[in-house]
Motif scaffolding. Structure first.
Motif, short mmCIF file in Angstrom:
data_model
loop_
_atom_site.label_atom_id
_atom_site.label_comp_id
_atom_site.label_asym_id
_atom_site.label_seq_id
_atom_site.Cartn_x
_atom_site.Cartn_y
_atom_site.Cartn_z
N GLU A 68 1.01 -9.82 -4.36
CA GLU A 68 0.74 -8.66 -3.51
C GLU A 68 -0.75 -8.40 -3.35
N ASN A 69 -1.50 -8.71 -4.36
CA ASN A 69 -2.94 -8.49 -4.33
C ASN A 69 -3.63 -9.80 -3.96
N GLU A 70 -4.31 -9.85 -2.83
CA GLU A 70 -4.91 -11.08 -2.34
C GLU A 70 -6.29 -11.35 -2.93
N GLU A 71 -6.81 -10.45 -3.72
CA GLU A 71 -8.13 -10.64 -4.30
C GLU A 71 -8.09 -11.70 -5.40
N ILE A 72 -8.99 -12.68 -5.32
CA ILE A 72 -9.06 -13.73 -6.33
C ILE A 72 -9.77 -13.18 -7.56
N PRO A 73 -9.10 -13.12 -8.71
CA PRO A 73 -9.73 -12.54 -9.90
C PRO A 73 -10.89 -13.40 -10.41
N GLN A 74 -11.73 -12.78 -11.18
CA GLN A 74 -12.87 -13.46 -11.78
C GLN A 74 -12.38 -14.60 -12.66
N GLY A 75 -13.05 -15.75 -12.55
CA GLY A 75 -12.71 -16.91 -13.36
C GLY A 75 -11.80 -17.90 -12.66
N PHE A 76 -11.36 -17.58 -11.42
CA PHE A 76 -10.47 -18.47 -10.68
C PHE A 76 -11.04 -18.74 -9.30
N VAL A 77 -10.68 -19.89 -8.73
CA VAL A 77 -11.14 -20.30 -7.41
C VAL A 77 -9.97 -20.88 -6.64
N VAL A 78 -10.12 -20.98 -5.32
CA VAL A 78 -9.09 -21.56 -4.46
C VAL A 78 -9.42 -23.03 -4.22
N ARG A 79 -8.42 -23.89 -4.45
CA ARG A 79 -8.56 -25.31 -4.15
C ARG A 79 -7.33 -25.78 -3.39
N ASN A 80 -7.50 -26.83 -2.61
CA ASN A 80 -6.40 -27.40 -1.82
C ASN A 80 -5.74 -26.33 -0.95
N GLN A 81 -6.54 -25.50 -0.32
CA GLN A 81 -6.14 -24.50 0.66
C GLN A 81 -5.43 -23.29 0.05
N ARG A 82 -4.42 -23.49 -0.78
CA ARG A 82 -3.66 -22.33 -1.25
C ARG A 82 -3.44 -22.28 -2.75
N HIS A 83 -4.08 -23.17 -3.51
CA HIS A 83 -3.91 -23.17 -4.96
C HIS A 83 -5.08 -22.47 -5.62
N VAL A 84 -4.79 -21.42 -6.37
CA VAL A 84 -5.81 -20.66 -7.08
C VAL A 84 -5.78 -21.11 -8.54
N VAL A 85 -6.84 -21.74 -9.00
CA VAL A 85 -6.87 -22.38 -10.31
C VAL A 85 -8.09 -21.91 -11.09
N PRO A 86 -8.10 -22.14 -12.41
CA PRO A 86 -9.28 -21.76 -13.19
C PRO A 86 -10.54 -22.43 -12.65
N GLU A 87 -11.61 -21.68 -12.63
CA GLU A 87 -12.88 -22.24 -12.17
C GLU A 87 -13.32 -23.39 -13.05
N LYS A 88 -12.97 -23.30 -14.33
CA LYS A 88 -13.33 -24.36 -15.28
C LYS A 88 -12.06 -25.08 -15.72
N GLN A 89 -11.95 -26.35 -15.34
CA GLN A 89 -10.86 -27.22 -15.74
C GLN A 89 -11.45 -28.56 -16.15
N GLU A 90 -10.77 -29.24 -17.05
CA GLU A 90 -11.27 -30.55 -17.45
C GLU A 90 -11.14 -31.54 -16.30
N ILE A 91 -9.97 -31.56 -15.66
CA ILE A 91 -9.73 -32.45 -14.53
C ILE A 91 -9.30 -31.58 -13.35
N THR A 92 -10.02 -31.64 -12.26
CA THR A 92 -9.79 -30.73 -11.14
C THR A 92 -8.37 -30.78 -10.63
N VAL A 93 -7.79 -31.96 -10.51
CA VAL A 93 -6.48 -32.10 -9.89
C VAL A 93 -5.34 -31.85 -10.87
N THR A 94 -5.49 -32.28 -12.12
CA THR A 94 -4.36 -32.25 -13.05
C THR A 94 -4.48 -31.20 -14.15
N GLY A 95 -5.64 -30.61 -14.35
CA GLY A 95 -5.77 -29.56 -15.36
C GLY A 95 -6.43 -30.03 -16.64
#
Length: 514
Positions: A68-95
């Motif tokens: 319901e809330n479209e605001e991206i929280p601190q520490g997360f970013v949007v990747r691949n158009q609609r996937h919101v993932v942690p800004e810091k990941q070991e492997i961008t695609v797999t986590g």
């Protein structure tokens, strides 16, 4: 402190913190223990222990889904158009890998990570944890668990039971068997009765391509409350013609051939997928028409070549995609690819002569225009228009189009506010349109919505949650079909996956809230 009990709180804005993945092709990873704690007032720590039989647990993928809330929280970013993932990941695609730099637990097979929610708005969240085999290649294998929680207006972290979102209903398990991937149920209702029939796949692999394992058929004589195995079948009412024949048409779909044919098929611009050693499947560019003169016991089939520009065509189940209008026009929605075009699109098979001949009509003559549309439900509205509701892989929402001339031409598809897929449409006696659909993000399950203006709008206050307890293997659930019973109640069938990761056939008997 570890929270094991569920705490009820007042509704507020909704967000989701999820660790997820795509539907699996084989299942040999199991999460055997999972918990989360709130080590500080603004922190959440998840701990997951997983075992595997045939493949190693390679990494853990974290995705934040906003409800319901479209605001991206601190520490997360949007990747691949609609996937919101942690800004810091070991492997961008797999986590994050097991025992990698972000894994806080040194034990092999156990993953732990602490996420800060400092500055996040009050609302409902859920931590869904997946262990999967990536970055290894081969069939995709995973298991998931969900842990919902809420940040109250007072900034207190508490657990939340998603089943509180469900409307009152009776849920039944129709077929469930360990090591059987039961999927894609049909549903037919004997005319004038509450006798229901379903057929579904009983596959040995968690695969949408490999049908190995067979199927089963079951019948209910009490409106879906109890079921028994049976060979009894009865045709859909829309198949019937004035002279008593049954007619249907659809795409041929996947055809299975020796793997040696793969290079030739690729050169022909066919859609080809590996199935198992020595076998590949390709999408046929053809469709077919069938006629039965003995009530469905036997069928005569004619294969009809598709247009030259078509690379491959795929069917959708007739309960959703086949409609016979009051004017006697028969419409069947199928979908597929044009050669050289990435996105899929919807095509309509149309017959105005009781199935003696069929037209092939693209929903959009100019092609998909950058939006992928595939599995599509049809219904005739009370004012005589035909409404199409299509699944989209572009953004996950349902897209709709309307025809005012019996399916000859269609409006440009528009995105609805209904997130989920695929849809089933049912016109109620008072003219309202009921849409039921699968919901593959938290809280995963089955949802419904009612339109009172022939499908023009789908108000938020008319959206209902039938199931909110889905989990397991990447949200592999849904494909609902709904019928109306003699007492006005509704029965919705679907396939489902829970924490035990046994994909099964289930149903919900319910009534629309007043």
């Amino acid at each position: 402190m570890v929270y094991h009990s569920l705490v009820k709180c007042a509704p507020s804005a909704i967000l989701l913190l999820a660790v997820t993945g795509m539907p699996a092709c084989a299942g040999s990873i199991r999460i055997i223990d999972a918990s989360f704690t709130f080590p500080q007032a603004d922190q959440i720590r998840v701990v997951v222990t997983a075992t595997s039989k045939d493949v190693p647990v390679g990494s853990y993928y974290t995705e934040l889904q906003l409800l319901e809330n479209e605001e991206i929280p601190q520490g997360f970013v949007v990747r691949n158009q609609r996937h919101v993932v942690p800004e810091k990941q070991e492997i961008t695609v797999t986590g994050d890998r097991d025992n990698g730099p972000f894994d806080e637990d040194p034990r092999e097979g156990t993953y732990a990570r602490t996420f800060s929610v400092k500055g996040w708005k009050p609302g409902l969240y859920a931590l869904r944890v997946s262990a999967h085999n990536r970055p290894a290649t081969g069939p995709y294998v995973l298991d998931t668990r969900s842990f919902p929680f809420r940040i109250t207006p007072e900034r207190k972290l508490v657990e939340f039971d998603p089943k509180e979102l469900e409307i009152p209903a009776k849920t039944v398990t129709i077929y469930k068997q360990q090591d059987v991937y039961a999927c894609f149920p049909s549903l037919a209702q004997r005319e004038g009765e509450d006798t229901l029939s379903t057929g579904f796949g009983t596959r040995t692999r968690r695969s949408h391509i490999d049908p190995t394992g067979g199927s089963k058929r079951m019948v209910s004589r009490d409106g879906g409350l109890t079921w028994a195995e049976s060979t009894e079948t009865f045709p859909l009412s829309q198949y019937r013609t004035k002279d008593g024949r049954l007619v249907r048409a659809s795409a041929r779909g996947w055809l299975y051939v020796n793997a040696e044919e793969k290079d030739r098929l690729v050169k022909e611009q066919r859609i080809v997928m590996d199935v198992r050693p020595g076998t590949v499947a390709y999408l046929s560019p053809d469709y077919y028409a069938q006629v039965s003169e003995d009530g469905g016991k036997t069928w005569k089939m004619e294969v009809i070549p598709g247009p030259e520009y078509v690379a491959g065509l795929m069917p959708f189940r007739d309960e959703s995609s086949y409609v016979r209008t009051t004017e006697g026009v028969r419409l069947v929605a199928i979908y597929g690819h044009r050669k050289g075009v990435k996105e899929r699109e919807v095509f309509i098979l149309r017959s105005a002569d009781d199935g003696k001949s069929w037209q092939f009509i693209p929903l959009l003559p100019e092609g998909p225009q950058g939006v992928d549309l595939n599995e599509t439900a049809l219904v005739e509205t009370a004012r005589g228009t035909v409404l199409a509701m299509a699944r989209s892989e572009t953004d996950g929402f349902l897209w709709q189009s309307t025809s005012t001339d019996g399916g000859l031409t269609w409006s440009r598809p528009e995105r609805t506010e209904l997130w989920g897929h695929p849809a089933h449409l049912l016109r109620l006696p008072d003219g309202r349109i009921l849409c039921t659909y699968g919901y593959r993000k938290f809280p995963m399950g089955i949802r419904a919505c009612v339109s009172s203006d022939h499908g023009r709008t789908w108000p938020a206050e008319k959206r209902y949650v039938l199931r909110a307890d889905g989990s397991g293997s990447g949200g592999d659930l849904g494909y609902p079909i709904t019928v109306r019973l003699s007492d006005g109640a509704l029965f919705t069938i679907y396939y489902f996956n829970g924490n035990d990761n046994i994909t099964h056939i289930a149903g919900t008997r319910w009534s629309l809230p007043e």
